[in-house]
Scaffold this motif. Structure first.
Motif: not given
Ligand SMILES: Nc1ncnc2c1ncn2[C@@H]1O[C@H](COP(=O)(O)OP(=O)(O)O)[C@@H](O)[C@H]1O
Ligand SMILES: O=P(O)(O)OC[C@H](O)CO
Length: 494
Positions: A1-2, A69-72, A74, A225, A232-233
């Motif tokens: 999870m971010a 990256g963006p996935r990190d 939230a 977003e 996506g963030v």
């Protein structure tokens, strides 16, 4: 999870991207300066394309430094230099002119016209702001008057207005979102600070078509977003930079105060849920509004030139090579040697609001040297802060127990000690001095559940260092009287 929250801090001199963890500590940071464009006396411009490119570049750099990256992330929040005004083509995203920076005084003559018509009191009671060149509304009017075809195209909805927050969100979302938050909107002089809506009477007075205005949103919410680099963030927080510092310093109680020392210097006091009308030259402004919660207001003392004077000594006089050289140079002498600098480069803001004031260096003798000039430059920020704090105490009757400080200048410990001395109030610097970015991250993290509420944020705040006043009272009085005399010479110069 971010697990991290990112913040874009787009300031007057530079853009930063900072990644924070849940404790509010910095994980990664990148920063880039942009060009200051001075085409004529009184004109200060930024290139909006350069600002957007620099923003993209610092995001990429800060993420790459820690392999993120963006996935990190939230969420991300945005905080920005306020009032700086631009217009762009809705279809191509191309700016129609450089941005007019908050310090730009080209609308002084329009201000004088409105003042003659007695517009001052009406505007102040509706917007909380005096009639000056500082705010966005008249800058927008100048752009619509001077860029060929702009007013007609704005009325048709083909040209959009925004402050820097609006411009960044527009670009981050690939042109999907045209919004501004209440704190930035409260600096346009086009919004009624009680209803939080654009005011039709003021729009008519300033001849501004409402079709070009962004939608006003709260400071903490899911706006949209990002696409591109941060695909996506969620973009979930927006605050003008001085309001963001109020949040980053966890000033959530009525009467709590912070002072941010950057290009200019801005003191804000949380005044709770009702707008407080100043009788001593301060501004009434929106402090923050989280989601649907009640709006919190602030009293603000704005000082146009603080660190900018240090830059001027560096860039225009070549007295120092970099800003940090000012402190050792100032420490090379025991005192200011009788020299006072009043840096009224854009007139004087709070509490004087004197558009005709101009800068001066006074008290020169053959004895004066570079060290005295450096010392007087640092002291100018502290004296201006003293005037603003006095106005705040006169307005509210609240005697401030300590001053929370932040911003690029607070690494200067000579300034911090002199500030405590001249105010006769302890000055405290927090562990994280990037409170502006932190405030924007907090706003974004509150909207996305990273933090449960403001109590979590209060728990994150920690002091790094405190300065106690040590100056004898008679010395403080003597220095303050000298400052008042110099200001008296600078006002109404032009
Ligand atoms: N050691 C220092 N002493 C005094 N001023 C400094 C020092 N270091 C940086 N500054 C000033 O701080 C300002 C930068 O602060 P920052 O908070 O980044 O500004 P902004 O957000 O307005 O771009 C510059 O005007 C610079 O001259
Ligand atoms: O970018 P800063 O820190 O100089 O702040 C500028 C202010 O928002 C102007 O009102």
């Amino acid at each position: 999870m971010a697990k991290y929250v990112g913040a874009i801090d787009q300031g007057t001199t530079s853009s930063r991207f900072i990644v924070f963890d849940q404790a509010g500590s910095i994980v990664s940071v990148a920063q880039k300066e942009h060009q200051q464009i001075y085409r004529k006396p009184g004109y200060v411009e930024h290139d909006p394309i350069e600002i957007w490119r620099n923003t993209e570049s610092v995001i990429a750099e800060a993420l790459a430094r820690k392999g993120l990256g963006p996935r990190d992330l939230a969420a991300i929040g945005i905080t920005n230099q306020r009032e700086t005004t631009l217009i762009w083509d809705r279809h191509t995203g191309t700016p129609l002119h450089n941005a007019l920076v908050w310090q730009d005084t080209r609308v002084d003559s329009i201000v004088a016209e409105y003042a003659r018509d007695g517009g001052h009191d009406r505007l102040r009671s509706k917007t909380g702001l005096p009639l000056t060149s500082y705010f966005s509304g008249l800058k927008l009017r100048w752009l619509l008057d001077n860029v060929p075809g702009a007013r007609e195209r704005a009325a048709a909805g083909d040209v959009l207005f925004g402050t820097i927050d609006t411009w960044l969100v527009w670009n981050l979302t690939g042109g999907q979102c045209h919004i501004t938050d209440v704190t930035n909107a409260s600096r346009t002089q086009l919004m009624d600070i009680r209803t939080l809506r654009w005011d039709d009477d003021i729009l008519a007075l300033f001849d501004i078509p409402d079709a070009c205005l962004p939608t006003i949103v709260s400071s903490s919410d899911l706006y949209g977003e990002a696409v591109g680099l941060l695909a996506g963030v969620p973009i979930a927080g927006i605050l003008g930079d001085q309001q963001a510092a109020l949040v980053g310093q966890a000033c959530f109680e009525q009467g709590e105060v912070k002072n941010t020392y950057g290009t200019g210097c801005f003191m804000l006091m949380n005044t709770g849920e009702t707008p407080y009308a100043s009788k001593h030259g301060l501004l009434t402004t929106v402090g923050y509004r989280f989601g649907e919660a009640k709006t919190v207001y602030a009293l603000e003392g704005s000082i146009a030139i603080a660190g900018a004077l240090v830059q001027w000594l560096r860039d225009n006089l070549g007295l120092i090579e970099q800003s940090t050289d000012i402190e050792p140079l100032a420490r090379s002498v025991p005192d200011n040697g009788g020299v006072t600098i009043v840096p009224a480069f854009s007139g004087l803001y709070a509490p004087h609001w004197n558009a005709g004031a101009r800068g001066l260096i006074g008290g020169l003798t053959r004895f004066a040297n570079k060290g005295h000039i450096a010392r007087a430059a640092i002291e100018a920020t502290a004296f201006q802060t003293m005037e603003v704090l006095q106005a705040m105490t006169q307005d509210t009757g609240i005697a401030v127990k300590e001053l929370r400080t932040d911003g690029g200048m607070v690494v200067n410990e000579l300034l911090m000690q002199f500030q405590a001395d001249i105010l006769d109030v302890p000055v405290v610097r927090p562990k994280v001095i990037e409170t502006t970015a932190l405030g924007a991250a907090y706003a974004a993290g509150l909207a996305t559940g990273i933090w449960g509420g403001t109590d979590d944020l209060v728990g994150n705040w920690a002091a790094d260092k405190r300065w106690q006043p040590v100056m004898p009272e008679n010395e403080r009085r003597r220095l303050n009287a000298g400052w008042a005399k110099a200001v008296g010479r600078a006002v109404d110069w032009a």
